[in-house]
Design an enzyme around this catalytic site. Sequence first.
Site, PDB file in Angstrom:
ATOM      1  N   ARG A 110     -16.944 -31.500  19.045  1.00 28.61           N
ATOM      2  CA  ARG A 110     -18.187 -32.142  18.642  1.00 28.61           C
ATOM      3  C   ARG A 110     -18.109 -32.583  17.194  1.00 28.61           C
ATOM      4  O   ARG A 110     -17.408 -31.963  16.399  1.00 28.61           O
ATOM      5  CB  ARG A 110     -19.328 -31.122  18.709  1.00 28.61           C
ATOM      6  CG  ARG A 110     -20.013 -31.112  20.011  1.00 28.61           C
ATOM      7  CD  ARG A 110     -21.166 -30.137  20.017  1.00 28.61           C
ATOM      8  NE  ARG A 110     -21.675 -30.176  21.353  1.00 28.61           N
ATOM      9  CZ  ARG A 110     -22.760 -30.860  21.715  1.00 28.61           C
ATOM     10  NH1 ARG A 110     -23.518 -31.448  20.840  1.00 28.61           N
ATOM     11  NH2 ARG A 110     -23.124 -30.907  22.970  1.00 28.61           N
ATOM     12  N   GLU A 164     -28.105 -37.385  28.418  1.00 28.68           N
ATOM     13  CA  GLU A 164     -29.312 -36.889  29.065  1.00 28.68           C
ATOM     14  C   GLU A 164     -30.491 -37.613  28.410  1.00 28.68           C
ATOM     15  O   GLU A 164     -30.648 -37.562  27.191  1.00 28.68           O
ATOM     16  CB  GLU A 164     -29.415 -35.375  28.828  1.00 28.68           C
ATOM     17  CG  GLU A 164     -30.362 -34.697  29.773  1.00 28.68           C
ATOM     18  CD  GLU A 164     -30.371 -33.181  29.571  1.00 28.68           C
ATOM     19  OE1 GLU A 164     -31.379 -32.572  29.922  1.00 28.68           O
ATOM     20  OE2 GLU A 164     -29.373 -32.624  29.051  1.00 28.68           O
ATOM     21  N   LYS A 204     -30.603 -32.251  19.780  1.00 29.98           N
ATOM     22  CA  LYS A 204     -31.796 -33.025  20.121  1.00 29.98           C
ATOM     23  C   LYS A 204     -33.052 -32.161  20.075  1.00 29.98           C
ATOM     24  O   LYS A 204     -34.127 -32.644  19.737  1.00 29.98           O
ATOM     25  CB  LYS A 204     -31.641 -33.632  21.514  1.00 29.98           C
ATOM     26  CG  LYS A 204     -30.999 -35.003  21.481  1.00 29.98           C
ATOM     27  CD  LYS A 204     -30.922 -35.598  22.863  1.00 29.98           C
ATOM     28  CE  LYS A 204     -29.699 -35.115  23.590  1.00 29.98           C
ATOM     29  NZ  LYS A 204     -29.517 -35.660  24.925  1.00 29.98           N
TER      30      LYS A 204
HETATM   31  P1  ATP Z   1     -27.692 -32.231  22.094  1.00 32.50           P
HETATM   32  O1  ATP Z   1     -27.252 -30.851  21.794  1.00 32.50           O
HETATM   33  O2  ATP Z   1     -27.823 -33.104  20.904  1.00 32.50           O
HETATM   34  O3  ATP Z   1     -28.881 -32.290  22.997  1.00 32.50           O
HETATM   35  P2  ATP Z   1     -26.167 -32.874  24.387  1.00 32.50           P
HETATM   36  O4  ATP Z   1     -24.718 -32.659  24.579  1.00 32.50           O
HETATM   37  O5  ATP Z   1     -27.092 -32.041  25.172  1.00 32.50           O
HETATM   38  O6  ATP Z   1     -26.450 -32.857  22.855  1.00 32.50           O
HETATM   39  P3  ATP Z   1     -26.197 -35.231  25.913  1.00 32.50           P
HETATM   40  O7  ATP Z   1     -27.216 -36.288  26.022  1.00 32.50           O
HETATM   41  O8  ATP Z   1     -25.948 -34.361  27.077  1.00 32.50           O
HETATM   42  O9  ATP Z   1     -26.558 -34.369  24.661  1.00 32.50           O
HETATM   43  O10 ATP Z   1     -24.821 -35.855  25.397  1.00 32.50           O
HETATM   44  C1  ATP Z   1     -24.186 -36.940  26.010  1.00 32.50           C
HETATM   45  C2  ATP Z   1     -22.747 -36.909  25.632  1.00 32.50           C
HETATM   46  O11 ATP Z   1     -22.597 -36.940  24.218  1.00 32.50           O
HETATM   47  C3  ATP Z   1     -22.097 -35.635  26.115  1.00 32.50           C
HETATM   48  O12 ATP Z   1     -20.895 -35.987  26.777  1.00 32.50           O
HETATM   49  C4  ATP Z   1     -21.838 -34.839  24.891  1.00 32.50           C
HETATM   50  O13 ATP Z   1     -20.676 -34.105  25.028  1.00 32.50           O
HETATM   51  C5  ATP Z   1     -21.740 -35.900  23.795  1.00 32.50           C
HETATM   52  N1  ATP Z   1     -22.190 -35.368  22.510  1.00 32.50           N
HETATM   53  C6  ATP Z   1     -23.391 -34.836  22.210  1.00 32.50           C
HETATM   54  N2  ATP Z   1     -23.432 -34.385  20.944  1.00 32.50           N
HETATM   55  C7  ATP Z   1     -22.212 -34.652  20.411  1.00 32.50           C
HETATM   56  C8  ATP Z   1     -21.608 -34.435  19.132  1.00 32.50           C
HETATM   57  N3  ATP Z   1     -22.283 -33.855  18.124  1.00 32.50           N
HETATM   58  N4  ATP Z   1     -20.337 -34.847  18.942  1.00 32.50           N
HETATM   59  C9  ATP Z   1     -19.647 -35.445  19.929  1.00 32.50           C
HETATM   60  N5  ATP Z   1     -20.155 -35.677  21.152  1.00 32.50           N
HETATM   61  C10 ATP Z   1     -21.419 -35.288  21.403  1.00 32.50           C
HETATM   62 MG    MG Z   2     -26.595 -32.027  27.340  1.00 31.86          MG
END
Ligand code: ATP
Ligand code: MG
Length: 576
Positions: free
Chosen positions: A270, A44, A280
Amino acid sequence: MAEEVKTLLPEEEGKNFIHNFIDEDIAEGGQFQGMTVHTRFPPEPNGYLHIGHCKAICIDFGTAEKYGGLCNLRMDDTNPAKEDTEYVDAIQQDIHWLGFDWGDRFFYGSDYFEKDYEYAVELIKKGLAYVCELTPEEFRQNRGDIGVPATSPYRDRPIEENLRLFEKMKNGEVEEGKMTLRAKIDLASGNFNMRDPIIYRVRYINHHRQGTKWCIFPMYDFAHPIQDALEGITHSLCTLEFEEHRPLYDWVVSHVSIPYHKPRQIEFARLGIDHTVMSKRKLRQLVEEHYVSGWDDPRMPTLCGLRRRGYTARSIRNFCERIGVSKAASTVEYGFLEHCLREDLNLTAERTMAVLHPVKLTVTNYPEGQSETFTVENNPTAPEQGTHEITFSRHLWVEAEDFMETPIPKYKRMYPGNEVRLKGAYLVTCTGCVKDENGNVVEVLCEYDPASRGGNPADGRKVKGATIHWVDAANCVDAEVRLYDNLFSDANPDAAPEGFLSVLNPESLAVLTGCKVEKAMVAVAQAFDKAADRTGVNAPTFQFMRNGYFCMDNRDCTADHLVFNRSVLLKDSFKK
Ligand code: ATP
Ligand code: MG
């Protein structure tokens, strides 16, 4: 102080449970028969990538690589709030830096808005979606409980009416929060995600790419499976929190008529790392409230922060490889990430001498104005990296802590009467010091043994004193050096009772000025200045002997004002 040479662990066989699933799918044939394994990474664009994303990137791109398949990069920008092209560019830069490439398969989730809309209409026509007028508050009140089904008085609206109302939603004739489109699945489902989930909502907000073209936006759980299916994704790899959403994912791909196979969602745990935060939202708060200097502050777990700190792409990929892929959530020690960096830099970083807390050392029997040159190896673990020259003269700089007028027990460095080795140059015997009126040592005095050039005494005597690094005062420049420690003093900031900000480490940054480095660093900085994009690449990196690994700061270092970041200490605190 020869450093132990460590080699990278042999690559693991590189198989994990995701690969086992894919192998099964391939063996079974069925819908995947003859298909190329096709994955995607869907960030995102509402912030910068962090080390947690790296794990996902390595899994998504790595799996495609392993099977000779493809991996798409898709900006998941269906949620219009907080998205920005600044993030889109940074995400692409970081993935390229890591060494992965999506070729021409770069997409935006928002590019499918028209398709999403068509599939929503299709569901309505099939009697599988309806316009619901419960307010968010009423929606919550009517969602039922375990054993108690949810309710909606709008569930049995005629199809024609649903079509008409959905059209009104689309045309901007409905206020935010007044109507939603819900999938008609199962109000009694034990999985609450299946209790007629909302698939469209009204939002009057500017979208970073679509502007005001749309005022209805698909929910992630509806848009994501459609995007995957339209792109021909075979395996949609995501983190564990989506496990509970998989039935809905499967429902969507089975009920919209995309003339295609059904992608398979597989979830993994994760990545968490101690002494830092990964969400984020929290990282953005650190930036916006100026607890750090920006997304690329070298203390941040973001890729741009790690790069600025001196992390190499190889060390990060190695780290992701070695922590493995599993279904069990776990927190990895920060020390292990550092271990991976140290291991990499040990093999590549050029050795040099720099003095962080300088005090003058005068070799009283070395003639004023005289100078000589020593050739030193750039990297004893890699002789092919060649040598460079350093100069020696009467006035040198050494670390203040390498002298004690009255030594403590077991102190092997300089104190009056003790003989030590000046790294790569001569043996010197300390003869005393000069102090200022406040009693502070301002100059250490010593005499050298002219018959010990290179550090080996002609008479073969054993030197018990330490080997000390130094810089020629006649051939050095000042530098600013930034020392970093954990951003949080608590191992698990997310669990801090007073919130994560309450456990920020007040000593996470120490700035030293007036450090002494070899003059040759000026030319290195000049050359780095010519790099087209300094923040997108690794800055020149060195091992400052006995002090650790340091890199030039990719933002602030100039030939006129050298700035170094400490990447990692030499000593490995990580226990395997
Ligand atoms: P955040 O909580 O940091 O905003 P998010 O999942 O909302 O994380 P995205 O930009 O949607 O952030 O993530 C893109 C991809 O990265 C998703 O498929 C998510 O599952 C993966 N991802 C995000 N954080 C992690 C993590 N700590 N470990 C493994 N994969 C991750
Ligand atoms: Mg997300």
